[in-house]
Design a protein around this motif. Structure first.
Motif, mmCIF file in Angstrom:
data_model
loop_
_atom_site.group_PDB
_atom_site.id
_atom_site.type_symbol
_atom_site.label_atom_id
_atom_site.label_comp_id
_atom_site.label_asym_id
_atom_site.label_seq_id
_atom_site.Cartn_x
_atom_site.Cartn_y
_atom_site.Cartn_z
ATOM 1 N N LYS A 57 0.767 -1.242 0.398
ATOM 2 C CA LYS A 57 0.081 0.408 0.255
ATOM 3 C C LYS A 57 1.034 1.252 0.214
ATOM 4 C CE LYS A 57 -3.642 0.722 2.650
ATOM 5 N NZ LYS A 57 -4.583 0.841 4.176
ATOM 6 N N SER B 124 1.747 -6.616 -8.142
ATOM 7 C CA SER B 124 0.031 -6.874 -8.235
ATOM 8 C C SER B 124 -0.326 -8.901 -7.605
ATOM 9 C CB SER B 124 -0.746 -6.967 -9.292
ATOM 10 O OG SER B 124 -1.955 -7.408 -9.267
ATOM 11 N N ALA C 289 1.245 -10.089 -4.588
ATOM 12 C CA ALA C 289 0.809 -9.389 -3.764
ATOM 13 C C ALA C 289 -1.135 -9.873 -3.497
ATOM 14 C CB ALA C 289 -0.089 -7.519 -3.374
ATOM 15 N N ASN C 290 -1.935 -10.297 -4.646
ATOM 16 C CA ASN C 290 -2.787 -10.907 -4.939
ATOM 17 C C ASN C 290 -2.140 -12.660 -4.806
ATOM 18 O OD1 ASN C 290 -5.555 -9.769 -5.927
ATOM 19 N ND2 ASN C 290 -3.714 -9.586 -7.217
ATOM 20 N N LEU D 245 -2.109 -12.879 -0.589
ATOM 21 C CA LEU D 245 -3.811 -12.921 0.166
ATOM 22 C C LEU D 245 -4.707 -14.184 -0.790
ATOM 23 C CD1 LEU D 245 -6.039 -10.846 0.435
ATOM 24 C CD2 LEU D 245 -6.547 -10.853 -1.129
ATOM 25 N N LYS E 1 -5.406 -16.603 3.398
ATOM 26 C CA LYS E 1 -7.051 -16.892 3.259
ATOM 27 C C LYS E 1 -6.756 -18.791 3.306
ATOM 28 C CE LYS E 1 -9.494 -14.494 -0.016
ATOM 29 N NZ LYS E 1 -10.588 -14.924 -1.169
ATOM 30 N N GLY F 60 -7.048 -7.348 -8.933
ATOM 31 C CA GLY F 60 -7.050 -8.080 -7.964
ATOM 32 C C GLY F 60 -8.087 -8.413 -6.952
ATOM 33 N N GLU F 61 -8.311 -8.749 -6.419
ATOM 34 C CA GLU F 61 -8.534 -9.022 -5.046
ATOM 35 C C GLU F 61 -8.549 -8.661 -4.809
ATOM 36 O OE1 GLU F 61 -9.918 -12.494 -2.802
ATOM 37 O OE2 GLU F 61 -11.620 -11.467 -1.749
ATOM 38 N N TYR F 62 -6.496 -8.333 -3.617
ATOM 39 C CA TYR F 62 -6.290 -6.911 -3.243
ATOM 40 C C TYR F 62 -6.440 -5.936 -3.240
ATOM 41 C CZ TYR F 62 -2.471 -4.619 -1.443
ATOM 42 O OH TYR F 62 -1.137 -4.057 -0.751
ATOM 43 N N GLU F 63 -6.596 -5.350 -4.350
ATOM 44 C CA GLU F 63 -6.548 -4.131 -5.120
ATOM 45 C C GLU F 63 -8.157 -3.583 -4.724
ATOM 46 O OE1 GLU F 63 -5.030 -5.891 -7.381
ATOM 47 O OE2 GLU F 63 -2.931 -5.296 -7.008
ATOM 48 N N LEU G 146 -9.722 -4.906 -2.012
ATOM 49 C CA LEU G 146 -9.782 -4.405 -1.003
ATOM 50 C C LEU G 146 -8.193 -3.714 -0.642
ATOM 51 C CD1 LEU G 146 -9.969 -8.096 0.576
ATOM 52 C CD2 LEU G 146 -11.736 -6.938 0.439
ATOM 53 N N TYR G 147 -7.371 -3.032 -0.444
ATOM 54 C CA TYR G 147 -6.973 -2.536 0.049
ATOM 55 C C TYR G 147 -6.292 -1.495 -0.421
ATOM 56 C CZ TYR G 147 -5.098 -6.454 3.130
ATOM 57 O OH TYR G 147 -5.730 -7.510 3.771
ATOM 58 N N THR G 148 -6.771 -1.134 -2.381
ATOM 59 C CA THR G 148 -6.162 0.020 -3.193
ATOM 60 C C THR G 148 -7.468 0.438 -4.172
ATOM 61 O OG1 THR G 148 -4.917 -0.991 -3.911
ATOM 62 C CG2 THR G 148 -4.247 0.302 -2.629
ATOM 63 N N VAL H 35 -6.731 -15.615 -7.291
ATOM 64 C CA VAL H 35 -8.409 -14.815 -6.416
ATOM 65 C C VAL H 35 -9.504 -14.377 -7.445
ATOM 66 C CG1 VAL H 35 -6.949 -14.620 -4.681
ATOM 67 C CG2 VAL H 35 -6.745 -12.489 -6.106
#
Lengths: 188, 331
Positions: free
Chosen positions: A102, A116, A119-120, A123, A127, B93-96, B98-100, B128
């Protein structure tokens, strides 16, 4: 004659009880250790390492504080006991997702794509670890919590952009640690 | 217009109040000017908003077709006469999300693209849910973004049984599976039909390369089937149809080889012998060499014998005739 028989019966009983106790202890021990060790995280190490290699040079050349490390391998990660691996992995994944990714503002699309991807993937790993936590297979001891706090403290010593870049550059340390734990879990 | 009428009316009826008439005239003119400005403003706003023409429509009917970890985003093309419309695809993506949530990443291969479809396999790199959006581009004009209704997760990809080629290379059982990329591994199972033996299994890390499974023995055929496995999503395809190959018995070729050898040796021996014999026969039939037996050999000449008979026995004059006379006498 009758006394002899009574004595032998008692001996038999005692033997039975001790055997039963031993068996129960063994079963409980194995359950205990399996509960701590079995939280296998499905991770595409190949993709993670490949993604990092592509951004490594760009990221590490931007790191201007060469004398400081955030994920110090000798002090922090290597001293983690197997029983704490699940908790520390979860905490470090959170650290990267909540703070590092972030805080880092990336403008180049090709670097942004790789970050990305990492990061994904983190994630997705998170989980799985959360499921382990729900099943009480991911206990956080004091040592684990302290190790996490050390990492956060190291991060806060630097200005945000520099800290984020440095942590990105240290991803190879984190990934190698995850890979080693994964191999040790599958070997066990 | 009403204000102007009122002004004239005022002028005609009240000549004494010229100052107030002047003020009224000024007010009316101001109102006129304001209404013109307002009119211009209201007519121009739509023109400004639409950027000087009709709005570029956004692409519709977004959908993802995914098979064997190849994900294709498709949409209805925006058709404009005599214009080539380009499209731009972005993902999150799910990260983006949720977070950005403000960050959208341009697709690797489709920013921009001319076709109304995009292979997003290189963009969707984690298991994801991903949001995908498309917009049309025409010169400096861009349409609004169209977003895929349901986020796409790559674990919903359809996995088909892998294409398989089973062949025999001498006594070797060889298999070649189709190359589906680095995310695929294959489980190959083979067994001997009709023999009730156990199944063997082998894991192949990549397709596209011929692999030796086993050295075959004659008798029952060998059957093979394969399954594709994707560790990243923890799913496997169904097994392919079994294919079987067989080798012929070993005994027959050996016997054949033995016979062939014996026959060859016979030929090597018999043929020269027969040629020699034939040669001899021919020699006898056309140019024979005659040898007189000993009993028929004349050691004394016949004249001599005759003269010996005619004359007294004691004096036999040995007269040896010439060979010609001898030959003639003989014939």
């Amino acid at each position: 004659m009758i006394n002899l028989r009574a004595n032998s019966a008692q001996d038999m009983k005692a033997q039975c009880v001790s055997l039963w106790l031993l068996g129960t202890t063994l079963v409980l021990c194995s359950v205990h250790t399996t509960a701590f060790r079995r939280c296998p995280v499905p991770v595409d190490m190949h993709l993670l390492e490949e993604s990092f290699q592509e951004i490594k040079r760009t990221v590490q050349t931007k790191d201007t504080f060469q004398n400081i490390t955030i994920l110090s391998p000798v002090e922090t990660l290597r001293s983690i006991k197997p029983v704490d691996v699940c908790c520390v992995t979860k905490n470090l994944l959170e650290f990267y997702m909540d703070r590092v990714f972030k805080d880092h503002q990336e403008l180049k699309p090709q670097i942004l794509r790789k970050i990305s991807g990492i990061a994904n993937t983190f994630l997705y790993m998170q989980k799985t670890l959360q499921q382990c936590q729900v099943q009480r297979r991911c206990h956080c001891s004091e040592e684990a919590t302290n190790a996490t706090r050390t990492v956060h403290d190291n991060y806060e010593q630097l200005e945000i952009p520099s800290a984020a870049i440095k942590s990105l550059g240290e991803l190879d340390v984190f990934l190698a640690w995850i890979d080693r734990n994964r191999q040790e879990t599958s070997a066990a | 217009m009403a204000g102007v009428d009122r002004m004239l009316h005022c002028k005609r009826n009240v000549p004494g109040q010229s100052k107030s008439a002047k003020q009224t005239l000024t007010m009316v003119l101001k109102g006129f000017r304001t209404s013109i400005i307002m009119w211009l403003f209201y007519t121009l706003i739509p023109c400004l908003l639409t950027d000087g023409g009709e709005a570029l429509p956004a692409p519709q009917n977004l959908s993802v077709h995914s098979a064997n970890m190849k994900h294709l985003l498709m949409w209805s093309p925006v058709v404009l006469p005599r214009e080539t419309v380009y499209y731009s695809v972005e993902y999150q993506g799910e990260y983006e999300s949720l977070y950005t949530s403000h960050i959208w990443i341009p697709s690797k291969w489709c920013s921009p693209i001319e076709d109304a479809e995009c292979d997003v396999s290189d963009d969707i790199t984690a298991t994801v849910p991903y949001n995908l959006r498309v917009r049309a581009i025409l010169g400096s004009q861009t349409s609004a973004w169209s977003i895929l209704e349901q986020p796409f997760n790559r674990n919903s990809t359809i996995l088909t049984p892998p294409g398989m080629e089973v062949s025999r290379n001498g006594f070797h059982l060889v298999i070649e599976l189709e190359d589906l990329g680095p995310q695929f591994e294959f489980l190959v199972v083979y067994w001997r039909r009709e023999l009730d033996t156990k199944e063997h299994a082998k894991v192949l890390r990549r397709g596209g390369i011929p692999v030796h499974l086993e050295t075959m023995e004659p008798g029952a055929p060998y059957c093979v089937k394969a399954q594709a496995q994707v560790k990243a999503i923890g799913r496997n395809s169904a097994f392919s149809q079994a294919e079987c190959v067989e080798v012929q018995g070993e005994a027959l070729p050996l016997v054949l080889a033995l016979f062939a050898f014996v026959g060859f040796m016979l030929i090597l021996v018999v043929v020269p012998l027969s040629i020699w014999k034939m040669g001899q026969l021919l020699q006898y039939s056309c140019c024979p060499m005659v040898v007189l037996p000993d009993t028929l050999k004349i050691t004394n000449s016949p004249q001599k014998l005759i003269s010996c008979r005619r004359e007294e026995v004691d004096s036999c004059a040995l007269a040896v005739p010439s060979s010609e006379e001898l030959f003639q006498a003989w014939i």
